[in-house]
Design an enzyme around this catalytic site. Structure first.
Site, mmCIF file in Angstrom:
data_model
loop_
_atom_site.group_PDB
_atom_site.id
_atom_site.type_symbol
_atom_site.label_atom_id
_atom_site.label_comp_id
_atom_site.label_asym_id
_atom_site.label_seq_id
_atom_site.Cartn_x
_atom_site.Cartn_y
_atom_site.Cartn_z
ATOM 1 C CG ASP A 151 -1.893 1.185 1.119
ATOM 2 O OD1 ASP A 151 -2.600 1.276 0.107
ATOM 3 O OD2 ASP A 151 -1.909 2.012 2.039
ATOM 4 C CG HIS A 178 -1.686 1.737 -3.506
ATOM 5 N ND1 HIS A 178 -2.044 2.781 -2.684
ATOM 6 C CD2 HIS A 178 -1.159 2.308 -4.623
ATOM 7 C CE1 HIS A 178 -1.737 3.934 -3.282
ATOM 8 N NE2 HIS A 178 -1.201 3.663 -4.462
ATOM 9 C CG HIS A 232 -7.082 3.234 -1.407
ATOM 10 N ND1 HIS A 232 -6.623 2.877 -2.661
ATOM 11 C CD2 HIS A 232 -5.978 3.254 -0.614
ATOM 12 C CE1 HIS A 232 -5.317 2.697 -2.625
ATOM 13 N NE2 HIS A 232 -4.908 2.920 -1.397
ATOM 14 C CG ASN A 278 -2.045 7.995 -4.038
ATOM 15 O OD1 ASN A 278 -2.768 8.043 -5.023
ATOM 16 N ND2 ASN A 278 -0.885 7.358 -4.033
ATOM 17 C CG ASP A 305 -6.089 5.176 2.893
ATOM 18 O OD1 ASP A 305 -5.119 4.805 3.580
ATOM 19 O OD2 ASP A 305 -5.972 5.650 1.754
ATOM 20 C CG HIS A 309 0.782 12.586 6.690
ATOM 21 N ND1 HIS A 309 1.881 11.818 6.393
ATOM 22 C CD2 HIS A 309 -0.185 12.196 5.813
ATOM 23 C CE1 HIS A 309 1.610 11.005 5.393
ATOM 24 N NE2 HIS A 309 0.354 11.206 5.016
#
Length: 426
Positions: A151, A178, A232, A278, A305, A309
């Protein structure tokens, strides 16, 4: 500690029923129409509340080891518990990557020591999770996990993905893909290749970069018989490819996130990192196809997901921001508000997408509340309202495009194996 929960509406045997339940000191749950015991440690009144099987998130990033400034196992699993999750799949974007039995065993030990919910490790498909180079030794890694993903990177070579699927099929393991063909990407892409990219003067990410690799992988899944799961999903072409693969009898599944269900590129109001993830937010047409795919069973489950950060990495413009947002603390309220309350689906469907179907597809524990089983449950007040305030998140990550929205429902308690791991207001 023995607790009795009275007068709640519990999701039991596939339907909502008003029942009492008892959780004993071993964490086992017993459900009945009425339970009266004199010798209990606590009686909890659940009048007006709903009791669900604990949610299962098949896609989170816990960041530890290697990136503890973004998130830790402790903060990440506490955030999950606040959202009603009792099990999460931890993606391999850590350092060192879980690309060997030794690294996986070390990671599992961390989960057991610091996690407050069940954490299932996802091993990487390639060494150092590069998407190229050398495959991991699936024969040894299978001792610690049955889930494999790169991923954040798509496996770039068809021959390598074919061999990975052959190895996973042999070991009864699952590929969580992914899908991103880097040959179709322009370096520096940060937003869907569309009008907003032009408006902000940004490099776009094409839809084809996702669905081209999806089509390749679904062909390989049919060829090898490997169980294959698409992470995703963001494009209408991916939904249609998955739909056709199911018609062809392939053992395949897919997930969609709340942000892809409820936002599209038209909703990006400013050039800000909180809208960057993403895959990116796609078109309104893609958004509608995702919901239709969920409603017709093409897509079985909802993941978050969860990708935390630091503030410095997100509080900036698209071109400079890291990819990823957080959302597992508000996932159920978002979905309940914009799907159930707007009568686009039933409450039962939502519980299935967040719990039952995940357990069924991957063969993990959970998804049903059963008599005499370990109590992995979450309790919500569906009548309560809350405003999204990222500063109140338990995750270290605070970046969300849903900041300030008013949502219906609030988690009051989450229990893992009978132990209370989150409690507020009950």
């Amino acid at each position: 500690m023995t607790r009795i929960f009275q007068n709640g509406t519990i999701y039991f045997q596939g339907q909502f029923q008003e029942k009492d339940f008892l959780i004993d000191d071993l964490g086992n749950i017993t459900i009945a129409d009425k339970i009266d015991l004199d010798e209990v440690d606590e009686i909890i009144d659940c009048s007006g509340l709903h009791v669900f099987p604990g949610f299962i998130d098949p896609h989170v990033h816990l960041r530890e080891p290697g990136f503890e400034y973004k998130e830790t196992i402790e903060t990440g699993t506490k955030a999950a518990a606040k959202g009603g999750y009792t099990t999460v799949f931890a993606m391999p974007n850590v350092k060192p990557a879980p690309d060997s039995l030794e690294h996986l065993q070390s990671l599992t030990k961390r989960f057991e020591q610091n996690g407050v919910v069940h954490v299932i490790p996802v091993g990487s498909i390639t060494k150092e999770q590069k998407g190229i180079g050398e495959l991991v030794d699936f024969d040894t890694c299978i001792e610690e996990t049955f889930l494999f993903s790169d991923d954040g990177k798509g496996v770039q070579e068809e021959s390598m993905m074919r061999e990975a699927m052959i190895q996973c099929e042999k070991n009864n393991a699952v590929i969580l893909a992914h899908c991103e063909d880097e040959s179709l990407l322009i370096p520096g892409g940060s937003i869907h290749a569309g009008k907003k990219a032009e408006e902000f003067g940004l490099i776009g990410i094409s839809s084809e970069s996702e669905y081209a690799q999806v089509r390749r992988d679904l062909k390989l899944a049919k060829e090898t018989g490997c169980q294959y799961h698409i992470c995703h999903i963001s494009t209408k072409e991916t939904v249609e490819a998955l739909r056709q693969a199911k018609k062809d009898g392939c053992n395949v599944s897919g997930e969609v996130t709340p942000h892809h269900l409820f936002l599209c590129d038209e909703d990006i109001t400013e050039n800000h990192g909180r809208f960057k993830m993403n895959p990116p937010l796609r078109t309104k047409e893609d958004q509608e196809a995702l919901l239709q795919g969920l409603l017709d069973g093409t897509i079985e489950m909802i993941s978050t997901d969860q990708a935390p950060h630091s503030e410095e990495e997100k509080n900036c413009t698209f071109d400079k921001a890291a990819m990823g947002i957080v959302g597992n603390e508000i996932a159920f309220p978002l979905l309940y508000t914009y799907l159930v309350k707007e009568k686009k689906c039933t409450l039962k469907q939502l519980v299935d997408w967040m719990s039952t179907n995940v357990a069924d597809v991957f063969g993990v524990e959970g998804g049903e509340i059963e008599n005499f089983a370990k109590a992995n449950i979450t309790i919500f007040n569906l009548n309560d309202r809350q405003q999204v305030r990222s500063r109140e998140f338990l995750s270290k990550g605070k970046s969300t495009p849903f900041e300030g929205r008013w949502l219906q429902s609030k988690c009051l308690m989450t229990l893992v194996d009978g132990d209370i791991v989150y409690r507020k207001g009950l």
